[in-house]
Structures are given as structure tokens and as C-alpha cells.
Design an enzyme around this catalytic site. Structure first.
Site, mmCIF file in Angstrom:
data_model
loop_
_atom_site.group_PDB
_atom_site.id
_atom_site.type_symbol
_atom_site.label_atom_id
_atom_site.label_comp_id
_atom_site.label_asym_id
_atom_site.label_seq_id
_atom_site.Cartn_x
_atom_site.Cartn_y
_atom_site.Cartn_z
ATOM 1 N NE ARG A 126 31.567 32.141 30.713
ATOM 2 C CZ ARG A 126 31.049 31.171 29.954
ATOM 3 N NH1 ARG A 126 31.792 30.151 29.572
ATOM 4 N NH2 ARG A 126 29.798 31.235 29.585
ATOM 5 N NE ARG A 148 26.677 28.279 26.205
ATOM 6 C CZ ARG A 148 26.569 29.296 27.058
ATOM 7 N NH1 ARG A 148 25.400 29.668 27.517
ATOM 8 N NH2 ARG A 148 27.650 29.918 27.479
ATOM 9 N NE ARG A 187 28.286 38.255 33.528
ATOM 10 C CZ ARG A 187 27.932 37.823 32.331
ATOM 11 N NH1 ARG A 187 26.904 38.315 31.717
ATOM 12 N NH2 ARG A 187 28.606 36.844 31.767
ATOM 13 N NE ARG A 225 29.451 31.968 24.947
ATOM 14 C CZ ARG A 225 28.739 32.595 25.871
ATOM 15 N NH1 ARG A 225 27.430 32.703 25.734
ATOM 16 N NH2 ARG A 225 29.312 33.097 26.947
ATOM 17 C CE LYS A 280 22.698 34.570 32.118
ATOM 18 N NZ LYS A 280 23.489 33.436 32.578
HETATM 19 P P1 AMP Z 1 27.594 35.788 28.555
HETATM 20 O O1 AMP Z 1 27.210 35.550 27.112
HETATM 21 O O2 AMP Z 1 26.556 36.587 29.292
HETATM 22 O O3 AMP Z 1 28.002 34.523 29.260
HETATM 23 O O4 AMP Z 1 28.888 36.728 28.500
HETATM 24 C C1 AMP Z 1 30.056 36.289 27.871
HETATM 25 C C2 AMP Z 1 31.228 37.122 28.343
HETATM 26 O O5 AMP Z 1 31.040 38.491 27.946
HETATM 27 C C3 AMP Z 1 31.445 37.175 29.843
HETATM 28 O O6 AMP Z 1 32.164 36.053 30.346
HETATM 29 C C4 AMP Z 1 32.243 38.468 29.966
HETATM 30 O O7 AMP Z 1 33.565 38.286 29.524
HETATM 31 C C5 AMP Z 1 31.544 39.371 28.960
HETATM 32 N N1 AMP Z 1 30.395 40.075 29.550
HETATM 33 C C6 AMP Z 1 29.078 39.874 29.269
HETATM 34 N N2 AMP Z 1 28.303 40.694 29.970
HETATM 35 C C7 AMP Z 1 29.133 41.432 30.730
HETATM 36 C C8 AMP Z 1 28.937 42.444 31.698
HETATM 37 N N3 AMP Z 1 27.718 42.863 32.040
HETATM 38 N N4 AMP Z 1 30.032 42.993 32.288
HETATM 39 C C9 AMP Z 1 31.269 42.597 31.957
HETATM 40 N N5 AMP Z 1 31.543 41.620 31.080
HETATM 41 C C10 AMP Z 1 30.482 41.043 30.455
#
Ligand code: AMP
Length: 216
Positions: free
Chosen positions: A172, A126, A87, A161, A13
């Protein structure tokens, strides 16, 4: 043009969002990055966000909803690509209300699919730039950094990360299947969902996305 990108972790993404931003001059709203910035702050909120994000758990809907709402206020009515939000269904409805306040709506929802083994394989390889957030992958052609562990764009150090560790990845993915996948149906019912196969070279997958956007 207003686009939502969603798909399992590692589907690309962030990579495709950045390519769309360049192609169509869009604003990039990445909920994970906004939260990672907050978690670096030495505040009560920063600590709370850190404790959830590092374990791979979602932050409360209301909190991320407020963060996204204020980001949209900053952007006024500019076109955007949204990555990582919504989400779940509650967040999808929060987004609808934010956009309704601005008298606008989403044009395309693009779901990128990827088999689970590939997701795990990609996440463990990654790397992310500690400074500009550019994403690299040591296993994917065209996504490896030119210089080992250094960002091609800004020259800063790459990092793994905190939530790209086996326990957090598992959590996740569980949350993705349980909470995020159902939004597919929500957008399908609105007639704005498009599914893209995320397996393939970066340019191939990106062309699949472009084809959808340009066809409509
Ligand atoms: P991502 O970079 O999109 O994989 O997001 C990393 C982490 O940020 C996720 O595993 C959640 O802990 C938090 N996070 C990101 N977007 C959201 C969201 N829309 N709602 C809740 N937690 C989020």
C-alpha cells in the site's frame, strides 16, 4: 464545504474525517469502507474486491469510480469529506467529471504528511470497529479504546484490518508513493492544495486542519 483528505496510510485521514463530519455536519464518503462492505458480500464482485483489498492492491479505477458516482447521486448536493478517493490521476479526473455533472467542485484538498517509520508503527497498532468503523490506535493518546478491544461508541468488538499486515502495508505504501502522491501536484496547480503535518497529538493536527478551512 467540500473537502478531500489524502495522505499515507496511518496519517489519520479516517480520524480527522470523522471529526470534520461532526464539526461541519458533512457527509462522509470513505472509499475503503465502501469496498470493505462489498468484499464481505458473497458475490463474484465481493470475491474480486476481497482478493485485491486484502493484498493491499487498488481495485480498478472504473469500478471505484462507479461506486463513488452512485454515492454522490445518493447525496445529491450535500457537503462532504472524501477519504481514500481519488487515489491516482485517473481517479482525480473521474471525480472532476462527477462533480462537473453536479455543477460543483472541491473547496479544499488537504494532504496529511507522515514519515514512513511512523506510518508503519501506527498501522501495526491500529484497531477498527467491526461494526461502525470507528478507528482506534493502541499507541496514540486519545485514540486508545476505554475498554480493551471494545468500541467506545457501539460496544462491538475491535478488529485488526486484514490489510494491516506487513506485506500489505508495504504494498500500500509503494502504491501511495507511486500513484497517489502525484495528485498533490494536480491539486496544487489548481490552487486548492494544503499540506498539513500529521505528526502530533490528534487535537493539534485537527486544529491545523481547521485553521486552513476557516482561513479561506
Ligand atoms: P483505505 O481504507 O483507504 O486504506 O483503503 C483500503 C483498501 O481499499 C485499499 O488498499 C485498496 O485496496 C482499496 N481502495 C480504497 N480506495 C480505493 C480507491 N480509490 N481506488 C482503488 N482502491 C481503493
Amino acid at each position: 464545504m467540500k473537502i478531500i483528505l489524502f495522505g499515507p496510510q496511518g496519517a489519520g485521514k479516517g480520524t480527522y474525517a470523522r471529526m470534520l463530519v461532526k464539526e461541519f455536519n458533512l457527509e462522509y464518503i470513505e472509499s475503503g469502507r465502501l469496498l470493505r462492505e462489498i468484499k464481505e458480500q458473497n458475490t463474484i464482485l465481493g470475491k474480486k474486491v476481497k482478493s485485491l483489498v486484502d493484498k493491499g492492491q487498488l481495485v480498478p479505477d472504473e469500478l471505484i469510480g462507479d461506486i463513488i458516482r452512485s454515492k454522490f447521486h445518493e447525496l445529491e448536493n450535500k457537503d462532504f469529506v472524501l477519504d481514500g478517493f481519488p487515489r491516482n490521476l485517473t481517479q482525480a479526473k473521474i471525480l472532476d467529471s462527477i462533480l462537473a455533472e453536479k455543477h460543483t467542485k472541491v473547496d479544499h484538498v488537504i494532504e496529511i504528511t507522515l514519515p514512513e517509520e511512523e506510518t508503519i508503527r501506527r498501522l501495526t497498532a491500529r484497531r477498527t470497529c467491526s461494526n461502525c468503523g470507528q478507528i482506534y490506535n493502541l499507541l496514540i493518546k486519545n485514540l486508545t479504546p476505554k475498554k480493551e478491544e471494545i468500541c467506545d461508541i457501539c460496544g462491538k468488538k475491535l478488529q485488526i484490518r486484514k490489510d494491516d499486515n506487513p506485506d500489505a502495508i508495504k504494498k500500500r505504501l509503494e502504491i501511495y508513493h507511486k500513484e497517489t502522491e502525484p495528485i498533490s501536484k494536480y491539486y496544487e496547480e489548481q490552487g486548492i492544495l494544503n499540506i498539513v503535518d500529521g505528526v502530533g497529538l490528534v487535537d493539534e493536527v485537527f486544529n491545523r486542519i481547521l485553521k486552513i478551512i476557516k482561513a479561506e
